[in-house]
Design a protein around this motif. Structure first.
Motif, PDB file in Angstrom:
ATOM      1  N   HIS A  36       0.807  -1.058   0.171  1.00  0.00           N
ATOM      2  CA  HIS A  36      -0.030   0.011  -0.082  1.00  0.00           C
ATOM      3  C   HIS A  36       0.782   1.188   0.028  1.00  0.00           C
ATOM      4  O   HIS A  36       1.994   1.338   0.300  1.00  0.00           O
ATOM      5  CB  HIS A  36      -0.873  -0.088   1.307  1.00  0.00           C
ATOM      6  CG  HIS A  36      -2.003  -0.935   1.193  1.00  0.00           C
ATOM      7  ND1 HIS A  36      -3.083  -1.076   1.894  1.00  0.00           N
ATOM      8  CD2 HIS A  36      -1.961  -2.337   0.450  1.00  0.00           C
ATOM      9  CE1 HIS A  36      -3.742  -2.152   1.439  1.00  0.00           C
ATOM     10  NE2 HIS A  36      -3.047  -3.135   0.932  1.00  0.00           N
ATOM     11  N   SER A  96     -12.356  -1.811  -2.816  1.00  0.00           N
ATOM     12  CA  SER A  96     -10.924  -2.184  -3.081  1.00  0.00           C
ATOM     13  C   SER A  96     -10.852  -3.058  -4.211  1.00  0.00           C
ATOM     14  O   SER A  96     -11.927  -3.787  -4.686  1.00  0.00           O
ATOM     15  CB  SER A  96     -10.474  -2.881  -1.897  1.00  0.00           C
ATOM     16  OG  SER A  96     -11.079  -4.128  -1.491  1.00  0.00           O
ATOM     17  N   SER A  97      -9.636  -3.213  -4.629  1.00  0.00           N
ATOM     18  CA  SER A  97      -9.543  -4.306  -5.857  1.00  0.00           C
ATOM     19  C   SER A  97      -9.807  -5.699  -5.243  1.00  0.00           C
ATOM     20  O   SER A  97     -10.273  -6.861  -5.874  1.00  0.00           O
ATOM     21  CB  SER A  97      -8.026  -4.373  -6.314  1.00  0.00           C
ATOM     22  OG  SER A  97      -7.083  -4.502  -5.488  1.00  0.00           O
ATOM     23  N   SER A  98      -9.730  -6.043  -4.054  1.00  0.00           N
ATOM     24  CA  SER A  98      -9.859  -7.407  -3.458  1.00  0.00           C
ATOM     25  C   SER A  98     -11.344  -7.689  -3.441  1.00  0.00           C
ATOM     26  O   SER A  98     -11.913  -8.734  -3.841  1.00  0.00           O
ATOM     27  CB  SER A  98      -9.358  -7.568  -1.950  1.00  0.00           C
ATOM     28  OG  SER A  98      -8.059  -7.471  -1.896  1.00  0.00           O
ATOM     29  N   PHE A 122       0.395 -12.181  -6.523  1.00  0.00           N
ATOM     30  CA  PHE A 122       0.088 -11.641  -5.089  1.00  0.00           C
ATOM     31  C   PHE A 122      -0.732 -12.672  -4.543  1.00  0.00           C
ATOM     32  O   PHE A 122      -1.899 -13.117  -5.214  1.00  0.00           O
ATOM     33  CB  PHE A 122      -0.602 -10.244  -5.020  1.00  0.00           C
ATOM     34  CG  PHE A 122      -0.778  -9.938  -3.420  1.00  0.00           C
ATOM     35  CD1 PHE A 122       0.209  -9.618  -2.743  1.00  0.00           C
ATOM     36  CD2 PHE A 122      -2.198  -9.770  -3.009  1.00  0.00           C
ATOM     37  CE1 PHE A 122       0.336  -9.327  -1.293  1.00  0.00           C
ATOM     38  CE2 PHE A 122      -2.233  -9.512  -1.664  1.00  0.00           C
ATOM     39  CZ  PHE A 122      -1.294  -9.125  -0.677  1.00  0.00           C
ATOM     40  N   THR A 163      -1.898 -10.771 -14.020  1.00  0.00           N
ATOM     41  CA  THR A 163      -1.653  -9.390 -13.220  1.00  0.00           C
ATOM     42  C   THR A 163      -0.535  -8.916 -13.981  1.00  0.00           C
ATOM     43  O   THR A 163       0.359  -9.261 -14.283  1.00  0.00           O
ATOM     44  CB  THR A 163      -1.283  -9.721 -11.604  1.00  0.00           C
ATOM     45  OG1 THR A 163      -2.081 -10.736 -11.129  1.00  0.00           O
ATOM     46  CG2 THR A 163      -1.140  -8.539 -11.168  1.00  0.00           C
ATOM     47  N   ASN A 167       2.807  -8.250  -9.609  1.00  0.00           N
ATOM     48  CA  ASN A 167       3.382  -8.027  -8.338  1.00  0.00           C
ATOM     49  C   ASN A 167       3.856  -9.481  -7.748  1.00  0.00           C
ATOM     50  O   ASN A 167       2.908 -10.400  -7.785  1.00  0.00           O
ATOM     51  CB  ASN A 167       2.289  -7.557  -7.308  1.00  0.00           C
ATOM     52  CG  ASN A 167       2.629  -7.606  -5.601  1.00  0.00           C
ATOM     53  OD1 ASN A 167       3.633  -7.618  -5.520  1.00  0.00           O
ATOM     54  ND2 ASN A 167       1.766  -7.378  -5.159  1.00  0.00           N
ATOM     55  N   ASP A 195      -5.700  -7.912 -13.795  1.00  0.00           N
ATOM     56  CA  ASP A 195      -5.699  -6.971 -12.765  1.00  0.00           C
ATOM     57  C   ASP A 195      -4.464  -6.259 -12.967  1.00  0.00           C
ATOM     58  O   ASP A 195      -3.366  -6.528 -12.911  1.00  0.00           O
ATOM     59  CB  ASP A 195      -5.184  -7.988 -11.336  1.00  0.00           C
ATOM     60  CG  ASP A 195      -5.060  -7.253 -10.009  1.00  0.00           C
ATOM     61  OD1 ASP A 195      -4.668  -6.098 -10.203  1.00  0.00           O
ATOM     62  OD2 ASP A 195      -5.256  -7.596  -9.152  1.00  0.00           O
ATOM     63  N   SER A 197      -3.854  -3.476 -10.799  1.00  0.00           N
ATOM     64  CA  SER A 197      -3.716  -2.650  -9.797  1.00  0.00           C
ATOM     65  C   SER A 197      -2.406  -1.758  -9.724  1.00  0.00           C
ATOM     66  O   SER A 197      -2.309  -0.603  -9.114  1.00  0.00           O
ATOM     67  CB  SER A 197      -3.797  -3.413  -8.505  1.00  0.00           C
ATOM     68  OG  SER A 197      -5.044  -3.970  -8.398  1.00  0.00           O
ATOM     69  N   PHE A 198      -1.577  -2.343 -10.402  1.00  0.00           N
ATOM     70  CA  PHE A 198       0.065  -1.470 -10.163  1.00  0.00           C
ATOM     71  C   PHE A 198       0.297  -0.689 -11.562  1.00  0.00           C
ATOM     72  O   PHE A 198       1.536  -0.422 -11.786  1.00  0.00           O
ATOM     73  CB  PHE A 198       1.351  -2.537  -9.993  1.00  0.00           C
ATOM     74  CG  PHE A 198       1.092  -2.863  -8.403  1.00  0.00           C
ATOM     75  CD1 PHE A 198       2.179  -2.326  -7.706  1.00  0.00           C
ATOM     76  CD2 PHE A 198       0.567  -3.899  -8.218  1.00  0.00           C
ATOM     77  CE1 PHE A 198       2.042  -2.402  -6.315  1.00  0.00           C
ATOM     78  CE2 PHE A 198       0.395  -4.251  -6.794  1.00  0.00           C
ATOM     79  CZ  PHE A 198       1.365  -3.517  -5.852  1.00  0.00           C
ATOM     80  N   LYS A 228      -2.945   1.728  -4.758  1.00  0.00           N
ATOM     81  CA  LYS A 228      -1.305   1.514  -4.574  1.00  0.00           C
ATOM     82  C   LYS A 228      -0.586   2.577  -4.987  1.00  0.00           C
ATOM     83  O   LYS A 228       0.728   2.787  -4.563  1.00  0.00           O
ATOM     84  CB  LYS A 228      -0.932   0.304  -5.510  1.00  0.00           C
ATOM     85  CG  LYS A 228      -1.703  -0.838  -5.430  1.00  0.00           C
ATOM     86  CD  LYS A 228      -1.460  -1.740  -4.261  1.00  0.00           C
ATOM     87  CE  LYS A 228      -2.373  -3.001  -4.202  1.00  0.00           C
ATOM     88  NZ  LYS A 228      -3.792  -2.850  -3.837  1.00  0.00           N
ATOM     89  N   LYS A 236      -9.658   4.348  -0.854  1.00  0.00           N
ATOM     90  CA  LYS A 236      -9.309   3.947  -2.450  1.00  0.00           C
ATOM     91  C   LYS A 236     -10.806   3.367  -3.018  1.00  0.00           C
ATOM     92  O   LYS A 236     -11.437   3.135  -2.520  1.00  0.00           O
ATOM     93  CB  LYS A 236      -8.353   2.937  -2.153  1.00  0.00           C
ATOM     94  CG  LYS A 236      -8.677   1.753  -1.373  1.00  0.00           C
ATOM     95  CD  LYS A 236      -7.346   0.770  -1.128  1.00  0.00           C
ATOM     96  CE  LYS A 236      -7.864  -0.513  -0.200  1.00  0.00           C
ATOM     97  NZ  LYS A 236      -6.752  -1.095   0.444  1.00  0.00           N
TER      98      LYS A 236
HETATM   99  C1  LIG Z   1      -1.779  -7.461  -7.715  1.00  0.00           C
HETATM  100  C2  LIG Z   1      -2.774  -6.969  -6.628  1.00  0.00           C
HETATM  101  N1  LIG Z   1      -4.111  -6.870  -6.637  1.00  0.00           N
HETATM  102  C3  LIG Z   1      -4.830  -6.820  -5.810  1.00  0.00           C
HETATM  103  C4  LIG Z   1      -4.518  -6.501  -4.476  1.00  0.00           C
HETATM  104  C5  LIG Z   1      -5.538  -6.186  -3.503  1.00  0.00           C
HETATM  105  O1  LIG Z   1      -5.484  -4.908  -3.020  1.00  0.00           O
HETATM  106  P1  LIG Z   1      -6.460  -4.329  -1.887  1.00  0.00           P
HETATM  107  O2  LIG Z   1      -5.764  -4.897  -0.363  1.00  0.00           O
HETATM  108  O3  LIG Z   1      -6.119  -2.819  -1.878  1.00  0.00           O
HETATM  109  O4  LIG Z   1      -7.731  -4.959  -1.930  1.00  0.00           O
HETATM  110  C6  LIG Z   1      -3.047  -6.525  -4.354  1.00  0.00           C
HETATM  111  C7  LIG Z   1      -2.452  -6.443  -2.926  1.00  0.00           C
HETATM  112  O5  LIG Z   1      -1.327  -5.981  -2.785  1.00  0.00           O
HETATM  113  C8  LIG Z   1      -2.372  -6.898  -5.343  1.00  0.00           C
HETATM  114  O6  LIG Z   1      -1.136  -6.921  -5.135  1.00  0.00           O
END
Ligand SMILES: Cc1ncc(COP(=O)(O)O)c(C=O)c1O
Length: 385
Positions: A36, A96-98, A122, A163, A167, A195, A197-198, A228, A236
Motif C-alpha cells: 500500500h 478495493s480491488s480485493s 500476490f 496481473t 506483483n 488485474d 492494480s500496479f 497502490k 481507495k
Molecule cells: C496485484 C494485486 N491486486 C490486488 C491486491 C489487493 O489490494 P487491496 O488490498 O487494496 O484490495 C493486491 C494487494 O497487494 C495486489 O498486489
C-alpha cells in the motif's frame, strides 16, 4: 486478529499468507511489507487534505453517479486507457480491488470451474479464486511473455487471469502480447481477466488496453485500483470493468455485496487524479525510482545478493538472497530488529519453494525510513553471508 492462529513469526513465515505477515508490520516504523502507499504526502497532496471539509460538502451535494463517472474517466485518461467503457452496467465501483476480485471470482464460479492464473502473483488472488471452488492452473510468467499460450492449457480452463504489471516482479504484458492473448481467448470463448492494480507506476502499461480488448472480441474483465498509488490512508477504489457481454452475473453479485463506494472517497480520489495529471504522476515515478536506487545501492557489493527485476518500475522490489539457505533466517532477524519485509514463497502459489530465496521490499515509503531499514538489511545480510 486472524494471524493469532499461528504461534510464532517462524510459523507465520512458513505457513501464513502475505496479509497475515502484513498485519504484523502495520504499526512498525520499518514496515516494508504491504504494497500500500505509505509515503509522505507531496505539497500539492497536502493541499488537497487541507480542503477535506469542502470536499465532504461537494461529495454530499453532487449526484454519486456523476462523481463515479468523473473519477473513473479521469483515472483512465491519466493512465492512457482512453477506450474505457462508460455504458450502464459495465463499470462497478468497489471498496478495493480485493472486493472486485471477490465479485469476479463468485461470478466465474456460477458458470465455470477452472482458471489459468499467472505464476507468481500476490497470494490473495489465488486464495480468493480457490475460495469459491475454482481449480487453478499455473500460467508461468515467463511463458506468458515469451509466446502464445499452449492450446492444451487453454483447453484445460475456461478463464485466464493475468496481473499486469505483476506483483512482485513488475513485468508488464506488452500490447502485442495482450493482443495475441485476447485473440486466443476470443477464439475459444475463454474469459480474460486482467488485474492492473500496479498500472499507475509504469508508463509501459499505459497503452490503451481497452482498445486492444475490444478489438479482439473476447469476453474480458479488468480490475483497476487506485489503492497502490497515493498515501490516502487506504481511502481507495477498485473498479471492476467488463466487456459488453461477459455471460457472467457480475451485476447481480455486485449487488449481493455492496451498494456503492462513499462519494467522499470518490471526490477525494478525483482530486488526487487531477493532481497526478498536473505533474504528480511524474513526481511519483521519480520518487519510486529514487527509493529503488537507494535500496539497491544500500545493498551493493554484498555477496550473492541480486535484484532479479532489473526492469521493474513498480512500488515493490524483490531481493534475491542467493544461497543463504532460505529467506527465513533473514526474515526472522529482520523482524527481531523491527524491520518487516515479505517472503516470496507465498507469491509462488503453485510451488512455494521457488520463492524460498527471495524477499520483497515495499518502496512506497518515506525515503528516510527506507534508508534506515536498508541499513539494517545490509547488516543482517552481511552477517549471514
Ligand atoms: C496485484 C494485486 N491486486 C490486488 C491486491 C489487493 O489490494 P487491496 O488490498 O487494496 O484490495 C493486491 C494487494 O497487494 C495486489 O498486489
Amino acid at each position: 486478529m486472524p494471524y493469532s492462529r499461528v504461534s510464532s513469526t517462524t510459523a507465520l513465515i512458513d505457513e501464513g499468507n502475505l496479509t497475515q505477515l502484513e498485519f504484523l508490520a502495520l504499526d512498525s516504523t520499518f514496515n516494508f511489507a504491504d504494497g500500500h502507499a505509505r509515503q509522505e504526502l507531496t505539497a500539492s497532496q497536502e493541499k488537497i487534505i487541507g480542503d477535506l471539509p469542502e470536499l465532504f460538502a461537494q461529495a454530499a451535494s453532487q449526484p454519486v453517479a456523476e462523481l463515479e463517472r468523473t473519477a473513473f474517466a479521469n483515472y483512465c485518461r491519466l493512465l492512457g486507457q482512453h477506450s474505457f467503457p462508460l455504458d450502464a452496467g459495465r463499470v462497478f465501483t468497489c471498496y478495493s480491488s480485493s472486493v472486485a476480485m471477490e465479485i469476479v471470482a463468485r461470478s466465474l464460479a456460477t458458470r465455470t470451474d477452472s482458471i489459468a492464473l499467472i505464476h507468481p502473483t500476490f497470494d490473495n488472488i489465488p486464495d480468493i479464486l480457490r475460495g469459491v471452488g475454482l481449480r487453478l492452473v499455473p500460467l508461468p510468467e515467463d511463458e506468458l511473455h515469451r509466446r502464445d499460450l499452449d492450446p492444451r492449457l487453454l483447453d484445460d480452463v475456461e478463464s485466464v487471469f493475468v496481473t499486469t504489471p505483476n506483483n512482485p516482479t513488475g513485468r508488464v504484458l506488452t500490447a502485442d502480447r495482450l493482443r495475441r492473448l485476447a485473440g486466443q481467448c476470443a477464439q475459444r470463448g475463454t474469459v480474460l481477466i486482467l488485474d492492473t492494480s500496479f498500472r499507475g507506476f509504469d508508463s509501459r502499461a499505459f497503452f490503451d488496453h481497452y482498445a486492444v480488448l475490444e478489438a479482439s472480441g473476447c469476453r474480458w474483465i479488468v480490475i483497476e485500483d487506485t489503492g497502490k498509488l497515493w498515501p490516502t490512508l487506504d481511502l481507495k477504489v477498485g473498479w471492476l470493468v467488463t466487456s459488453a457481454d461477459t455471460g457472467l452475473p457480475v451485476a447481480d453479485i455486485y449487488s449481493d455485496i455492496l451498494l456503492g463506494v462513499s462519494p467522499f472517497v470518490l471526490a477525494l480520489i478525483g482530486r488526487f487524479v487531477e493532481d497526478a495529471a498536473s505533474g504528480g504522476l511524474g513526481e511519483l515515478h521519480r520518487f519510486i525510482a529514487g527509493n529503488r536506487r537507494l535500496l539497491r545501492s544500500a545493498l551493493d557489493g554484498l555477496p550473492r545478493i541480486s535484484f532479479p527485476d532489473q526492469e521493474s518500475r513498480g512500488s515493490v522490489e524483490r531481493i534475491d538472497l542467493g544461497e543463504r539457505s532460505s529467506s527465513r533466517l533473514v526474515l526472522e532477524e529482520l523482524c527481531e530488529r523491527s524491520v518487516f519485509v515479505l517472503p516470496c514463497r507465498q507469491f509462488c502459489w503453485a510451488n512455494p519453494a521457488e520463492g524460498d530465496n527471495a524477499v520483497r521490499v515495499a518502496l512506497a515509503r518515506p525515503t528516510e525510513s527506507l534508508a534506515t531499514g536498508a541499513g539494517v538489511m545490509r547488516e543482517v545480510l552481511a552477517r549471514q553471508c
